[in-house]
Design an enzyme around this catalytic site. Structure first.
Site, PDB file in Angstrom:
ATOM      1  N   SER A  31     -79.300   5.839  21.627  1.00 63.30           N
ATOM      2  CA  SER A  31     -77.838   5.731  21.626  1.00 63.30           C
ATOM      3  C   SER A  31     -77.383   4.653  20.646  1.00 63.30           C
ATOM      4  O   SER A  31     -76.534   4.880  19.780  1.00 63.30           O
ATOM      5  CB  SER A  31     -77.362   5.412  23.052  1.00 63.30           C
ATOM      6  OG  SER A  31     -76.041   4.962  23.062  1.00 63.30           O
ATOM      7  N   ARG A  65     -74.598  10.341  30.999  1.00 64.80           N
ATOM      8  CA  ARG A  65     -75.478   9.280  31.518  1.00 64.80           C
ATOM      9  C   ARG A  65     -74.732   8.363  32.471  1.00 64.80           C
ATOM     10  O   ARG A  65     -75.273   7.912  33.478  1.00 64.80           O
ATOM     11  CB  ARG A  65     -76.050   8.471  30.342  1.00 64.80           C
ATOM     12  CG  ARG A  65     -77.113   9.222  29.557  1.00 64.80           C
ATOM     13  CD  ARG A  65     -77.431   8.511  28.270  1.00 64.80           C
ATOM     14  NE  ARG A  65     -77.907   7.173  28.500  1.00 64.80           N
ATOM     15  CZ  ARG A  65     -77.782   6.158  27.638  1.00 64.80           C
ATOM     16  NH1 ARG A  65     -77.196   6.343  26.475  1.00 64.80           N
ATOM     17  NH2 ARG A  65     -78.247   4.969  27.932  1.00 64.80           N
ATOM     18  N   ASP A 101     -73.916  11.222  20.885  1.00 68.31           N
ATOM     19  CA  ASP A 101     -73.986  10.048  21.759  1.00 68.31           C
ATOM     20  C   ASP A 101     -72.778   9.997  22.684  1.00 68.31           C
ATOM     21  O   ASP A 101     -72.897   9.689  23.872  1.00 68.31           O
ATOM     22  CB  ASP A 101     -74.074   8.760  20.932  1.00 68.31           C
ATOM     23  CG  ASP A 101     -74.145   7.545  21.847  1.00 68.31           C
ATOM     24  OD1 ASP A 101     -75.077   7.505  22.670  1.00 68.31           O
ATOM     25  OD2 ASP A 101     -73.265   6.680  21.769  1.00 68.31           O
ATOM     26  N   LYS A 158     -76.082   5.225  16.295  1.00 63.11           N
ATOM     27  CA  LYS A 158     -74.772   4.747  15.800  1.00 63.11           C
ATOM     28  C   LYS A 158     -74.963   3.794  14.627  1.00 63.11           C
ATOM     29  O   LYS A 158     -74.226   3.832  13.651  1.00 63.11           O
ATOM     30  CB  LYS A 158     -73.996   4.057  16.927  1.00 63.11           C
ATOM     31  CG  LYS A 158     -73.385   5.073  17.890  1.00 63.11           C
ATOM     32  CD  LYS A 158     -72.645   4.417  19.023  1.00 63.11           C
ATOM     33  CE  LYS A 158     -73.580   3.757  19.980  1.00 63.11           C
ATOM     34  NZ  LYS A 158     -73.234   3.741  21.381  1.00 63.11           N
ATOM     35  N   HIS A 171     -75.002  -5.765  16.204  1.00 61.95           N
ATOM     36  CA  HIS A 171     -74.651  -4.993  17.397  1.00 61.95           C
ATOM     37  C   HIS A 171     -75.086  -5.757  18.640  1.00 61.95           C
ATOM     38  O   HIS A 171     -76.217  -6.226  18.709  1.00 61.95           O
ATOM     39  CB  HIS A 171     -75.359  -3.631  17.364  1.00 61.95           C
ATOM     40  CG  HIS A 171     -75.001  -2.761  18.524  1.00 61.95           C
ATOM     41  ND1 HIS A 171     -73.928  -1.892  18.489  1.00 61.95           N
ATOM     42  CD2 HIS A 171     -75.534  -2.646  19.760  1.00 61.95           C
ATOM     43  CE1 HIS A 171     -73.833  -1.269  19.651  1.00 61.95           C
ATOM     44  NE2 HIS A 171     -74.800  -1.715  20.451  1.00 61.95           N
TER      45      HIS A 171
HETATM   46  N1  URA Z   1     -74.749   0.552  24.426  1.00 61.17           N
HETATM   47  C1  URA Z   1     -74.802   1.747  23.796  1.00 61.17           C
HETATM   48  O1  URA Z   1     -74.169   1.964  22.774  1.00 61.17           O
HETATM   49  N2  URA Z   1     -75.578   2.710  24.345  1.00 61.17           N
HETATM   50  C2  URA Z   1     -76.298   2.528  25.449  1.00 61.17           C
HETATM   51  O2  URA Z   1     -76.986   3.423  25.866  1.00 61.17           O
HETATM   52  C3  URA Z   1     -76.219   1.272  26.099  1.00 61.17           C
HETATM   53  C4  URA Z   1     -75.432   0.302  25.551  1.00 61.17           C
END
Ligand code: URA
Length: 432
Positions: free
Chosen positions: A183, A168, A161, A187, A82
Site C-alpha cells: 500500500s 482492509r 490501493d 503510492k 512518508h
Molecule cells: N498507510 C498506508 O498508506 N497504507 C497502509 O496500509 C497503512 C498505512
C-alpha cells in the site's frame, strides 16, 4: 483464470504468480471481481503473508493501477518522505523547506488523517488560502520555482490501493505487513521521486506497537524500494507519546512555524533534522554526518523558515494569517486538564491522545465529517516531568463544548509513578 483458485492457492500457503496477482487486482479495480472475493484474498494474505517476490509484484501492479508520475523534468534530486502515521506529526512542514534549501525537489502528495492519526493534507488545508489541490502543471511549476509543493493525493493515484484499503479497513486486515508494504510503496513509486525516506512510527500511537514489527516493516519497504531503483531509507521513530507539544491542525502549523523560527525545538526538531539529513545524504550521495550538519545550518539560520514562507505564498496561503499564529490557540472552548496527584509522568498513551483530538473535532469520525481547524491539544507536562496536584497537564481546544467524558478519557491517557522514567530517544533506528 479464476479468482476462486487464486484465493484457494493463497489460503493453502502457496506462492502466487505475477499473472495471478495482476488478474485479481486489475479485475477488482475494473469491477469484474466483487468486494467479497477481494476481501477473502486479503484475509488469506493477512493470515499467510506474501513472499518478497509476491510483495514486489503486488506493489508494482498496484502502482500501475492509476496515474504514474514521472518527475524527470525536475532533475535528479527529486525526494519524498512518508510517515506511517502518528499523533502530532508535523515534520513534513519542517522537512520539505529544509531539503528544498539544500537543492532537493519536493513534489509531494500527502494524505488525510486516518483514524486517530493526523494527515499533512488536513494541516495544510487548515491554512487560510492554501490550495491543497492543483492541476499537475501548476504543481510541477511550483516545484521548479521554489523547490517544494505539497498537494493532496490525486484521485487517480494508485486506484487499487484506494479500493483495497477501504476493504482492509472493515475486514481487520489493515495490520498485515505485506499489505502495508504494498500500500505505502505503490503510492511512493507511482509518485515518482528518486529518493524516498520513510518515517516508520513505533509505539502506542502507531500500528507498529513494537520495534520488531517496525524493523520488519522497514526492511521490507526498503527492499521493495531498492528493487524499484529508488534510493531509500527508513527511520524508525518513537510514537509511544505524541511528537512535539501540539496536536490538531492549526496548532500543529503553529508548532511547525515556531520550530522553523528556532523558537522551539526538542524531539520534533531532532526527528525533522534526521529525516532531512537522510533525504539529503541519499539524494546528493554525501555522508549522513555532512548532510545532518547542512540540514541543521539551514534550519538554525532561518533559511528554512523563509523557504516555508515562499512555499506558502506560492501556493496561495495568506501570510498575514500565518503571521498571527498565536491566534491559532483561539478556539471558543478551552479546558485545562489538571494533575490529581504527586509524581512523575511515566507514560502518555499516544493513541488515546489522538482519539481525544478526534473527539474535539480535529479529525473525522465519519468520512464526511468537517474538521474544526482550531481543535486540538497542547501538552504542558510530558513524559519525565514532575507534577503535583493542580498542575496543568494539557489544554484541550475546541469550537464545541468539551464534555466531561472527553476530559476524563484524556486524563486516563497519562500514567504517573514515583520514579523519573528513562527517556527514550526520538530516533530509534535507521535502516538503509
Ligand atoms: N498507510 C498506508 O498508506 N497504507 C497502509 O496500509 C497503512 C498505512
Amino acid at each position: 483464470m479464476r479468482v476462486y483458485d487464486i484465493i484457494s492457492k493463497k489460503r493453502h500457503k502457496k506462492e502466487l504468480t505475477k499473472e495471478e496477482l495482476l488478474f485479481a487486482v486489475n479485475g477488482f479495480v475494473n469491477g469484474e471481481i466483487p468486494d467479497y472475493q477481494m476481501s477473502a484474498l486479503l484475509m488469506a494474505i493477512a493470515c499467510n503473508s506474501l513472499t518478497n517476490q509476491e510483495t514486489s509484484d503486488l506493489t508494482e501492479i498496484m502502482a500501475k493501477s492509476g496515474d504514474m508520475y514521472n518527475l524527470s523534468e525536475l532533475g535528479e534530486f527529486t525526494a519524498d518522505k512518508h510517515s506511517t502515521g502518528g499523533v502530532g506529526d508535523k515534520t513534513t512542514l519542517i522537512v520539505a523547506p529544509i531539503v528544498a534549501c539544500a537543492g532537493l525537489k519536493v513534489a509531494k502528495m500527502s494524505g488525510r488523517g486516518l483514524g486517530f492519526t493526523g494527515g499533512t493534507a488536513d494541516k495544510l488545508e487548515a491554512i487560510k488560502g492554501y490550495k491543497i489541490s492543483l492541476p499537475y502543471n501548476e504543481f510541477i511549476n511550483n516545484v521548479k520555482k521554489t523547490g517544494v509543493s505539497v498537494i493532496t493525493q490525486s484521485g487517480n493515484l494508485c486506484k487499487a490501493d484506494k479500493l483495497m484499503y477501504a476493504l482492509r479497513d472493515v475486514t481487520a486486515t489493515v495490520d498485515s505487513i505485506p499489505l502495508i508494504v504494498s500500500s505505502i510503496m505503490s503510492k511512493k513509486i507511482a509518485s515518482g521521486a528518486k529518493t524516498i525516506v520513510l518515517d516508520v512510527k513505533k509505539g502506542s500511537g502507531a500500528f507498529c506497537k513494537n520495534i520488531k514489527k517496525a524493523t520488519e516493516l522497514s526492511e521490507k519497504m526498503v527492499n521493495i524500494g531498492k528493487r524499484h531503483n529508488r534510493k531509500i531509507a527508513a527511520v524508525i521513530t518513537d510514537m509511544d507519546k505524541p511528537l512535539g507539544k501540539y496536536i490538531g491542525n492549526l496548532l500543529e502549523v503553529k508548532e511547525a512555524i515556531t520550530t522553523l523560527k528556532n523558537e522551539t525545538g526538542g524531539e520534533l526538531k531532532e526527528v525533522s533534522l534526521v529525516l532531512s539529513a537522510e533525504m539529503i545524504s541519499l539524494s546528493k550521495n554525501i555522508s549522513y554526518e555532512k548532510a545532518y550538519k547542512q540540514a541543521k545550518e539551514i534550519l538554525e539560520s532561518n533559511k528554512a523558515f523563509y523557504k516555508f514562507l515562499e512555499w506558502m505564498e506560492n501556493q496561495g496561503a495568506d501570510l498575514n494569517f500565518l503571521k498571527n499564529y498565536n491566534d491559532f490557540e483561539n478556539a471558543l472552548y478551552k479546558k485545562e486538564i489538571k494533575a490529581q496527584k504527586n509524581g512523575f509522568v511515566t507514560k502518555i498513551n499516544a493513541e488515546q491522545v489522538g482519539n481525544v483530538s478526534v473527539m474535539l473535532g480535529a479529525g473525522r469520525k465519519e468520512k464526511q465529517d468537517i474538521i474544526d481547524n482550531y481543535a486540538g491539544i497542547k501538552i504542558e507536562k510530558n513524559v519525565g516531568d514532575k507534577v503535583q496536584p493542580n498542575d496543568c497537564l494539557a489544554v484541550l481546544y475546541s469550537n464545541k463544548k468539551i464534555s466531561k467524558e472527553t476530559e476524563d478519557y484524556f486524563y486516563n491517557a497519562y500514567d504517573f509513578g514515583n520514579k523519573k522514567p528513562k527517556i527514550k530517544p526520538a530516533v530509534l533506528k535507521i535502516i538503509e
